[in-house]
Design an enzyme around this catalytic site. Sequence first.
Site, PDB file in Angstrom:
ATOM      1  N   ASP A 105      -9.739  11.385  -4.655  1.00 12.10           N
ATOM      2  CA  ASP A 105      -8.594  11.151  -3.788  1.00 12.10           C
ATOM      3  C   ASP A 105      -7.878  12.479  -3.572  1.00 12.10           C
ATOM      4  O   ASP A 105      -8.408  13.547  -3.884  1.00 12.10           O
ATOM      5  CB  ASP A 105      -7.658  10.110  -4.418  1.00 12.10           C
ATOM      6  CG  ASP A 105      -6.957   9.242  -3.387  1.00 12.10           C
ATOM      7  OD1 ASP A 105      -6.183   9.796  -2.589  1.00 12.10           O
ATOM      8  OD2 ASP A 105      -7.197   8.021  -3.372  1.00 12.10           O
TER       9      ASP A 105
ATOM     10  N   HIS B 129       0.834  -1.192   0.000  1.00 13.53           N
ATOM     11  CA  HIS B 129       0.000   0.000   0.000  1.00 13.53           C
ATOM     12  C   HIS B 129       0.873   1.247   0.000  1.00 13.53           C
ATOM     13  O   HIS B 129       0.447   2.323   0.413  1.00 13.53           O
ATOM     14  CB  HIS B 129      -0.935  -0.009   1.217  1.00 13.53           C
ATOM     15  CG  HIS B 129      -2.299   0.524   0.912  1.00 13.53           C
ATOM     16  ND1 HIS B 129      -2.868   1.565   1.587  1.00 13.53           N
ATOM     17  CD2 HIS B 129      -3.223   0.152  -0.025  1.00 13.53           C
ATOM     18  CE1 HIS B 129      -4.065   1.819   1.107  1.00 13.53           C
ATOM     19  NE2 HIS B 129      -4.311   0.969   0.130  1.00 13.53           N
TER      20      HIS B 129
ATOM     21  N   GLU C 262       2.688   0.700   4.441  1.00 14.44           N
ATOM     22  CA  GLU C 262       2.142   2.040   4.241  1.00 14.44           C
ATOM     23  C   GLU C 262       3.258   3.087   4.303  1.00 14.44           C
ATOM     24  O   GLU C 262       4.307   2.867   4.913  1.00 14.44           O
ATOM     25  CB  GLU C 262       1.110   2.374   5.334  1.00 14.44           C
ATOM     26  CG  GLU C 262      -0.022   1.381   5.480  1.00 14.44           C
ATOM     27  CD  GLU C 262      -1.158   1.621   4.502  1.00 14.44           C
ATOM     28  OE1 GLU C 262      -1.052   2.557   3.681  1.00 14.44           O
ATOM     29  OE2 GLU C 262      -2.150   0.872   4.551  1.00 14.44           O
TER      30      GLU C 262
ATOM     31  N   HIS D  19     -12.188   8.246  -1.703  1.00 13.71           N
ATOM     32  CA  HIS D  19     -11.019   7.466  -1.318  1.00 13.71           C
ATOM     33  C   HIS D  19      -9.972   8.328  -0.596  1.00 13.71           C
ATOM     34  O   HIS D  19      -8.801   7.981  -0.548  1.00 13.71           O
ATOM     35  CB  HIS D  19     -10.403   6.838  -2.569  1.00 13.71           C
ATOM     36  CG  HIS D  19      -9.498   5.687  -2.297  1.00 13.71           C
ATOM     37  ND1 HIS D  19      -8.149   5.720  -2.573  1.00 13.71           N
ATOM     38  CD2 HIS D  19      -9.739   4.454  -1.779  1.00 13.71           C
ATOM     39  CE1 HIS D  19      -7.595   4.571  -2.234  1.00 13.71           C
ATOM     40  NE2 HIS D  19      -8.540   3.784  -1.755  1.00 13.71           N
TER      41      HIS D  19
END
Length: 461
Positions: free
Chosen positions: A173, A142, A395, A367
């Site tokens: 986003d 991610h 992440e 998102h």
Amino acid sequence: MKYPLMRYLNPRLSTDQLPAIPLQADAVRTLLGAAEYREELLKQIASAKHRIYLCSLYVQNDEAGAEVMEALYTAKAARPSLDIAVLVDWHRAQRGLIGERRQAGQQTGNAAWYQKLSRVHAEGVPVYGIPVQTSELFGVLHLKGFVIDDVVIYSGASINNVYLHKQEKYRHDRYLLIQNSVLATTMVDFIRQHLLLASAVHRLDKAEIPATRSIRNDIRRFREQLKKARYQFNEQFIGQYSETPPALSVTPLVGVGKNNPLNKAICQLLAASKSQIIICTPYFNFPRAVTREVNRALKRGVSVDIIVGDKVANDFFIPPEQPFKVISALPYLYEVNLRRFAKAHQQDIQKNQLRLRLWKDGENTYHLKGLWVDQCYALMTGNNLNPRAFRLDLENALLIHDPQQELLAQRNAELASIVEHTTLISDYRSLQKVKDYPEPVRKLLTRLSTIRLDRLAYRVL
């Protein structure tokens, strides 16, 4: 010599002393829409002279994905010396879309498409599969951020039609461009050192792809190594603000697994808040640590705004008139969570200290992720601020420190564009109860709650 970025935000320390890379305000640009983001990405690829590194959960075999891949092959043909690498999640690339039926003997997923492109174009654009875990359910790549020469393009968006607004629908986003050679090289160095050199990482654009079961031990070792991996940059670029006024800067953060550096920074950033917190997340499912810090901030008198997607703006939502799928119950699970949180904080809502906003724009989806704290910190991230992000997925984030508010106009414009499509929750009772949901959803959620599987779902989905 390089030093790891390991000093985190700490309420007991001055945040002005956080190691960081200095920025120039005119080198930072915030885009406000997916179509504009797509156009900018293609423009940057076409003008690349030295390197292109794209890191995304997936590059989809659709019109938008084909447009990006074709742009990469065109750039490579025009400038053969270009250093190009595309990184996607290992598991996600080798399966079909959720609900897609697999034909007997037919290879599904985007990997087959990558191989076809490689044969047609005689390679030139390597696509690497990054296996963060032995199973997609328990961890994926991610990591966000594209590096094109010295430009960092950061967004939570993957590459497909809806994320890039190639057709009618879009998935909203955040989109940030930073022109900074130190930050760009820092992010590329991380990819080269910690991802591409790993024995668990393999090319997906070549036909000889090993089975996941055959590299399980490599994957396990890789994950343990990732837990220790950090962004690094030269000492002279580390901000030393003890004798000079704080200036605009950025700190790259990365983490995987429980109590990783990024998780700590998020929690400590919330803990250090004095006047304002703004949180964006598509799935309302905070980890306990984040919920705890938000509750403490409210008790301190901090103003808190939380902007989440309406359940119909969730990418897993399926209209009730269409055939039911188990995965389509997720948006309802998140709404149950939100209603519970709103009920517990109804007094804060009435005082207008807590503002919960639901984003909805027709059939489009939401998102957005990130934090804004005290008008001087902004966290740009793909982290969903949920238990899965805090424990399972790899992440990263860019923490921007703007004490002189040089980016205030961009910040306000971005927030205004987000809030434009939101409605304010004035009472928790305005959110539906489980009994109001479609029958298949109601039955599933009731059954999950009875056997407590809903708690497991919150942790891994």
